[in-house]
Design an enzyme around this catalytic site. Structure first.
Site, PDB file in Angstrom:
ATOM      1  N   THR A 132      38.237 106.491 -13.655  1.00 52.19           N
ATOM      2  CA  THR A 132      38.293 107.465 -12.863  1.00 52.19           C
ATOM      3  C   THR A 132      40.026 107.694 -12.599  1.00 52.19           C
ATOM      4  O   THR A 132      40.558 106.943 -12.724  1.00 52.19           O
ATOM      5  CB  THR A 132      37.661 107.612 -11.706  1.00 52.19           C
ATOM      6  OG1 THR A 132      38.180 108.401 -10.642  1.00 52.19           O
ATOM      7  CG2 THR A 132      37.950 106.042 -10.861  1.00 52.19           C
ATOM      8  N   ASP A 133      40.130 109.385 -12.264  1.00 48.20           N
ATOM      9  CA  ASP A 133      41.615 109.771 -12.047  1.00 48.20           C
ATOM     10  C   ASP A 133      41.898 109.160 -10.443  1.00 48.20           C
ATOM     11  O   ASP A 133      43.091 109.198 -10.162  1.00 48.20           O
ATOM     12  CB  ASP A 133      41.598 111.200 -11.985  1.00 48.20           C
ATOM     13  CG  ASP A 133      40.835 111.907 -11.089  1.00 48.20           C
ATOM     14  OD1 ASP A 133      39.840 111.270 -10.406  1.00 48.20           O
ATOM     15  OD2 ASP A 133      40.757 113.169 -11.026  1.00 48.20           O
ATOM     16  N   GLU A 134      40.814 108.531  -9.717  1.00 44.46           N
ATOM     17  CA  GLU A 134      41.187 107.995  -8.408  1.00 44.46           C
ATOM     18  C   GLU A 134      42.020 106.911  -8.291  1.00 44.46           C
ATOM     19  O   GLU A 134      42.734 106.614  -7.293  1.00 44.46           O
ATOM     20  CB  GLU A 134      39.668 107.984  -7.636  1.00 44.46           C
ATOM     21  CG  GLU A 134      38.928 109.140  -7.717  1.00 44.46           C
ATOM     22  CD  GLU A 134      37.844 109.256  -6.899  1.00 44.46           C
ATOM     23  OE1 GLU A 134      37.925 108.660  -5.754  1.00 44.46           O
ATOM     24  OE2 GLU A 134      36.811 110.146  -6.942  1.00 44.46           O
ATOM     25  N   TYR A 157      36.721 102.233  -3.372  1.00 49.36           N
ATOM     26  CA  TYR A 157      36.127 102.608  -4.700  1.00 49.36           C
ATOM     27  C   TYR A 157      37.343 102.622  -5.811  1.00 49.36           C
ATOM     28  O   TYR A 157      37.264 102.271  -6.899  1.00 49.36           O
ATOM     29  CB  TYR A 157      35.562 103.953  -4.658  1.00 49.36           C
ATOM     30  CG  TYR A 157      35.049 104.538  -6.113  1.00 49.36           C
ATOM     31  CD1 TYR A 157      34.157 103.878  -7.029  1.00 49.36           C
ATOM     32  CD2 TYR A 157      35.758 105.752  -6.394  1.00 49.36           C
ATOM     33  CE1 TYR A 157      34.033 104.398  -8.171  1.00 49.36           C
ATOM     34  CE2 TYR A 157      35.629 106.348  -7.537  1.00 49.36           C
ATOM     35  CZ  TYR A 157      34.679 105.749  -8.617  1.00 49.36           C
ATOM     36  OH  TYR A 157      34.601 106.329  -9.707  1.00 49.36           O
ATOM     37  N   LYS A 161      38.130 100.316  -9.190  1.00 47.11           N
ATOM     38  CA  LYS A 161      38.042 100.851 -10.320  1.00 47.11           C
ATOM     39  C   LYS A 161      39.524 100.364 -11.135  1.00 47.11           C
ATOM     40  O   LYS A 161      39.478 100.220 -12.312  1.00 47.11           O
ATOM     41  CB  LYS A 161      37.892 102.325 -10.400  1.00 47.11           C
ATOM     42  CG  LYS A 161      36.495 102.649 -10.266  1.00 47.11           C
ATOM     43  CD  LYS A 161      35.437 102.291 -11.188  1.00 47.11           C
ATOM     44  CE  LYS A 161      35.457 103.050 -12.513  1.00 47.11           C
ATOM     45  NZ  LYS A 161      34.243 102.527 -13.297  1.00 47.11           N
TER      46      LYS A 161
HETATM   47  P1  NAD Z   1      26.283 106.799 -10.851  1.00 50.47           P
HETATM   48  O1  NAD Z   1      26.369 106.146  -9.436  1.00 50.47           O
HETATM   49  O2  NAD Z   1      25.557 108.204 -11.077  1.00 50.47           O
HETATM   50  O3  NAD Z   1      25.559 105.825 -11.896  1.00 50.47           O
HETATM   51  C1  NAD Z   1      25.960 104.305 -11.935  1.00 50.47           C
HETATM   52  C2  NAD Z   1      25.089 103.551 -12.666  1.00 50.47           C
HETATM   53  O4  NAD Z   1      25.148 102.283 -12.689  1.00 50.47           O
HETATM   54  C3  NAD Z   1      23.454 103.603 -12.101  1.00 50.47           C
HETATM   55  O5  NAD Z   1      22.353 103.811 -13.116  1.00 50.47           O
HETATM   56  C4  NAD Z   1      23.378 102.380 -11.621  1.00 50.47           C
HETATM   57  O6  NAD Z   1      21.673 101.890 -11.604  1.00 50.47           O
HETATM   58  C5  NAD Z   1      24.318 101.389 -12.510  1.00 50.47           C
HETATM   59  N1  NAD Z   1      24.493 100.067 -11.948  1.00 50.47           N
HETATM   60  C6  NAD Z   1      25.241 100.368 -10.648  1.00 50.47           C
HETATM   61  N2  NAD Z   1      25.531  98.763 -10.557  1.00 50.47           N
HETATM   62  C7  NAD Z   1      25.137  98.135 -11.546  1.00 50.47           C
HETATM   63  C8  NAD Z   1      24.810  96.710 -12.016  1.00 50.47           C
HETATM   64  N3  NAD Z   1      25.692  95.944 -11.047  1.00 50.47           N
HETATM   65  N4  NAD Z   1      24.472  96.371 -12.890  1.00 50.47           N
HETATM   66  C9  NAD Z   1      24.136  97.274 -13.815  1.00 50.47           C
HETATM   67  N5  NAD Z   1      23.941  98.604 -13.857  1.00 50.47           N
HETATM   68  C10 NAD Z   1      24.771  98.754 -12.593  1.00 50.47           C
HETATM   69  O7  NAD Z   1      27.657 106.932 -11.620  1.00 50.47           O
HETATM   70  P2  NAD Z   1      28.317 108.134 -12.633  1.00 50.47           P
HETATM   71  O8  NAD Z   1      28.662 109.201 -11.397  1.00 50.47           O
HETATM   72  O9  NAD Z   1      27.428 108.431 -13.290  1.00 50.47           O
HETATM   73  O10 NAD Z   1      29.554 107.131 -12.862  1.00 50.47           O
HETATM   74  C11 NAD Z   1      29.803 106.555 -14.152  1.00 50.47           C
HETATM   75  C12 NAD Z   1      30.824 105.724 -14.388  1.00 50.47           C
HETATM   76  O11 NAD Z   1      32.086 107.012 -14.422  1.00 50.47           O
HETATM   77  C13 NAD Z   1      31.343 105.103 -13.374  1.00 50.47           C
HETATM   78  O12 NAD Z   1      31.997 103.883 -13.926  1.00 50.47           O
HETATM   79  C14 NAD Z   1      32.490 105.748 -12.574  1.00 50.47           C
HETATM   80  O13 NAD Z   1      33.348 105.053 -12.057  1.00 50.47           O
HETATM   81  C15 NAD Z   1      33.011 106.993 -13.544  1.00 50.47           C
HETATM   82  N6  NAD Z   1      33.502 108.102 -13.216  1.00 50.47           N
HETATM   83  C16 NAD Z   1      32.757 109.055 -12.532  1.00 50.47           C
HETATM   84  C17 NAD Z   1      33.042 110.382 -12.141  1.00 50.47           C
HETATM   85  C18 NAD Z   1      32.258 111.278 -11.281  1.00 50.47           C
HETATM   86  O14 NAD Z   1      32.560 112.240 -10.969  1.00 50.47           O
HETATM   87  N7  NAD Z   1      30.989 110.990 -11.039  1.00 50.47           N
HETATM   88  C19 NAD Z   1      34.336 110.671 -12.550  1.00 50.47           C
HETATM   89  C20 NAD Z   1      35.129 109.877 -13.495  1.00 50.47           C
HETATM   90  C21 NAD Z   1      34.867 108.533 -13.698  1.00 50.47           C
HETATM   91  P1  TYD Z   2      32.807 113.646  -3.635  1.00 54.30           P
HETATM   92  O1  TYD Z   2      31.560 114.358  -4.484  1.00 54.30           O
HETATM   93  O2  TYD Z   2      32.385 112.524  -3.017  1.00 54.30           O
HETATM   94  O3  TYD Z   2      33.571 113.049  -5.021  1.00 54.30           O
HETATM   95  P2  TYD Z   2      34.889 112.335  -4.679  1.00 54.30           P
HETATM   96  O4  TYD Z   2      35.341 111.837  -3.212  1.00 54.30           O
HETATM   97  O5  TYD Z   2      34.977 111.072  -5.620  1.00 54.30           O
HETATM   98  O6  TYD Z   2      36.346 113.333  -5.123  1.00 54.30           O
HETATM   99  O7  TYD Z   2      33.773 114.549  -2.821  1.00 54.30           O
HETATM  100  C1  TYD Z   2      34.215 115.789  -3.380  1.00 54.30           C
HETATM  101  C2  TYD Z   2      35.075 116.144  -2.171  1.00 54.30           C
HETATM  102  O8  TYD Z   2      34.303 116.820  -1.200  1.00 54.30           O
HETATM  103  C3  TYD Z   2      35.936 115.111  -1.541  1.00 54.30           C
HETATM  104  O9  TYD Z   2      37.064 115.820  -1.171  1.00 54.30           O
HETATM  105  C4  TYD Z   2      35.027 115.160  -0.243  1.00 54.30           C
HETATM  106  C5  TYD Z   2      34.248 116.060   0.127  1.00 54.30           C
HETATM  107  N1  TYD Z   2      33.090 116.199   0.551  1.00 54.30           N
HETATM  108  C6  TYD Z   2      32.710 116.976   1.673  1.00 54.30           C
HETATM  109  O10 TYD Z   2      33.687 117.529   2.376  1.00 54.30           O
HETATM  110  N2  TYD Z   2      31.422 116.771   2.352  1.00 54.30           N
HETATM  111  C7  TYD Z   2      30.602 115.946   1.877  1.00 54.30           C
HETATM  112  O11 TYD Z   2      29.300 115.764   2.454  1.00 54.30           O
HETATM  113  C8  TYD Z   2      30.996 115.175   0.469  1.00 54.30           C
HETATM  114  C9  TYD Z   2      30.015 114.401  -0.103  1.00 54.30           C
HETATM  115  C10 TYD Z   2      32.200 115.391  -0.133  1.00 54.30           C
END
Ligand code: NAD
Ligand code: TYD
Length: 349
Positions: A132-134, A157, A161
């Site tokens: 992630t970019d975080e 988080y 990562k």
């Molecule tokens: P998500 O929470 O929707 O899905 C995570 C999946 O991992 C789930 O299916 C869960 O059951 C599985 N999982 C969790 N713990 C596990 C374990 N111990 N063993 C096996 N499986 C396990 O997450 P997402 O949003 O799809 O993100 C996927 C990846 O992409 C993550 O690594 C996240 O850090 C990265 N990412 C997400 C975003 C975003 O905006 N969602 C952005 C950049 C990177």
């Molecule tokens: P989120 O979707 O949780 O992603 P991330 O924290 O990984 O960026 O949140 C996106 C933005 O929205 C973040 O600045 C937090 C804000 N946010 C709210 O204002 N209210 C909410 O209920 C949630 C879940 C997020």
């Protein structure tokens, strides 16, 4: 070329889109989707491909090193695309250790199992770590995250990562393990669990519930449609040099409040409500602890080196996303029953 590919976290949001793309596009690959099915994992997300001949689901936990060693030994994975993680910042504030266990230890377990299988002979092998970019921390009003930006994670988080990224690079440096890493901005699209901003707000508008805006709502994120992230992963997996890092982003920055206003307007249109109706639900609530002010990705390297660019505009992506949630009320009802209600009470009451 025949290959056994392990995708972890393929029952989650982004993972399900990556699994679908690989299963449909590469009949010669056998795709193993490993997921422990936490609250965020849902086999409904990939129901359409569950009977494909080149697909196998493995219910397993990356925290369990013995299980990982056994599965790697049995299936001899040529490549890993690692997405399994605890992924929600708010949950990491309530329970940081769960993030350390899955994101740091779980990643180390996969790296060790990969090494144990190939004994450091890695011809045509790859460990692709999805991050992630975080990890880069928070930006001021200007500037962009580049691949060379120093890590400065601010939430549990992000720190977990960042640690997992470091573990992957250290295995590359120490044991010659072949890896690539990508760091992506905020994703949105179908199948995202309604704890993240966009699906939470779509669900709340549908149910006439308050839209909880943290702090002043002036936090900025760079949004990418999930299908474009899956395509970027496909591109990097097949074209990147080993040891590279790529930032993936949407060239698409929005303050939360501006994004929420557009979302409300689209919801008014689609639900045929009077203009301004959804926006009346906006409610300012206590800020998230340690809230990162701004994320913005410079994805120029990925564009220049490998020719990737987002295919969908934000307006198109958001409209498609809302349509998906409005058409899949059963999916939403299923994932918001049970433990989601307890989570919601703890977070927002
Ligand atoms: P998500 O929470 O929707 O899905 C995570 C999946 O991992 C789930 O299916 C869960 O059951 C599985 N999982 C969790 N713990 C596990 C374990 N111990 N063993 C096996 N499986 C396990 O997450 P997402 O949003 O799809 O993100 C996927 C990846 O992409 C993550 O690594 C996240 O850090 C990265 N990412 C997400 C975003 C975003 O905006 N969602 C952005 C950049 C990177
Ligand atoms: P989120 O979707 O949780 O992603 P991330 O924290 O990984 O960026 O949140 C996106 C933005 O929205 C973040 O600045 C937090 C804000 N946010 C709210 O204002 N209210 C909410 O209920 C949630 C879940 C997020």
């Amino acid at each position: 070329m025949k290959k056994n590919i392990l995708i972890t976290g393929g029952a989650g949001f982004i993972g399900s889109h990556v699994v679908r793309l690989f299963v449909n596009k590469y009949p010669d690959y056998h795709i193993y989707n490993l997921d422990s099915l936490t609250y965020a994992g849902n086999l409904e997300n990939i129901k359409d491909i569950e009977k494909a001949p080149n697909y196998t689901f493995l219910k397993a936990d990356i925290k369990d090193i013995n299980q990982m060693n056994t599965l790697f030994k049995t299936h001899q994975f040529d490549a890993v695309i690692h997405l399994a993680a605890e992924s929600h910042v708010d949950r990491s504030i309530k329970d940081p250790n769960a993030f350390i266990e899955t994101n740091v230890l779980g990643t180390a377990n996969l790296l060790n199992a990969f090494r144990n299988t190939w004994q450091d002979n890695y011809t045509d092998k790859l460990f692709y770590h999805v991050s992630t970019d975080e990890v880069y921390g928070s930006l001021g009003k200007t500037g962009l995250f580049e691949e060379t930006t120093s890590y400065d994670p601010q939430s549990p988080y992000a720190a977990s990562k960042a640690s997992s990224d470091h573990m992957v690079r250290s295995f590359g440096n120490t044991y010659g393990l072949p890896f690539v890493i990508s760091n992506c901005s905020n994703n949105y699209g179908a199948n995202q669990f309604p704890e993240k901003l966009i699906p939470l707000f779509i669900n709340n508008i549908q149910n006439g519930k308050a839209l909880p805006v943290y702090g002043d709502g002036q936090y900025t994120r760079d949004w990418l449609f999930v299908d474009d992230h899956a395509k970027a992963i496909d591109t990097i997996f097949h074209q990147s040099e080993l040891g590279e890092t790529y930032n993936i982003g949407g060239f698409n920055e929005w303050t939360n409040l501006d994004l929420i206003k557009i979302l409300c307007e689209l919801m008014d249109e689609k639900l045929q409500k009077p203009k301004g109706d959804s926006a009346k639900l906006i409610t300012y609530v206590k800020d998230r602890a340690g809230h990162d002010r701004r994320y913005a990705i410079d994805a120029t390297k990925l564009n220049k080196d490998l020719g990737w660019y987002p295919s969908v505009t934000f307006e198109e992506g958001l409209s498609k996303t809302i349509d998906w949630y409005l058409e899949n009320t059963k999916w939403l009802d299923n994932v918001t029953s049970g433990s989601y209600q307890d989570y919601y009470k703890k977070m927002y009451s």
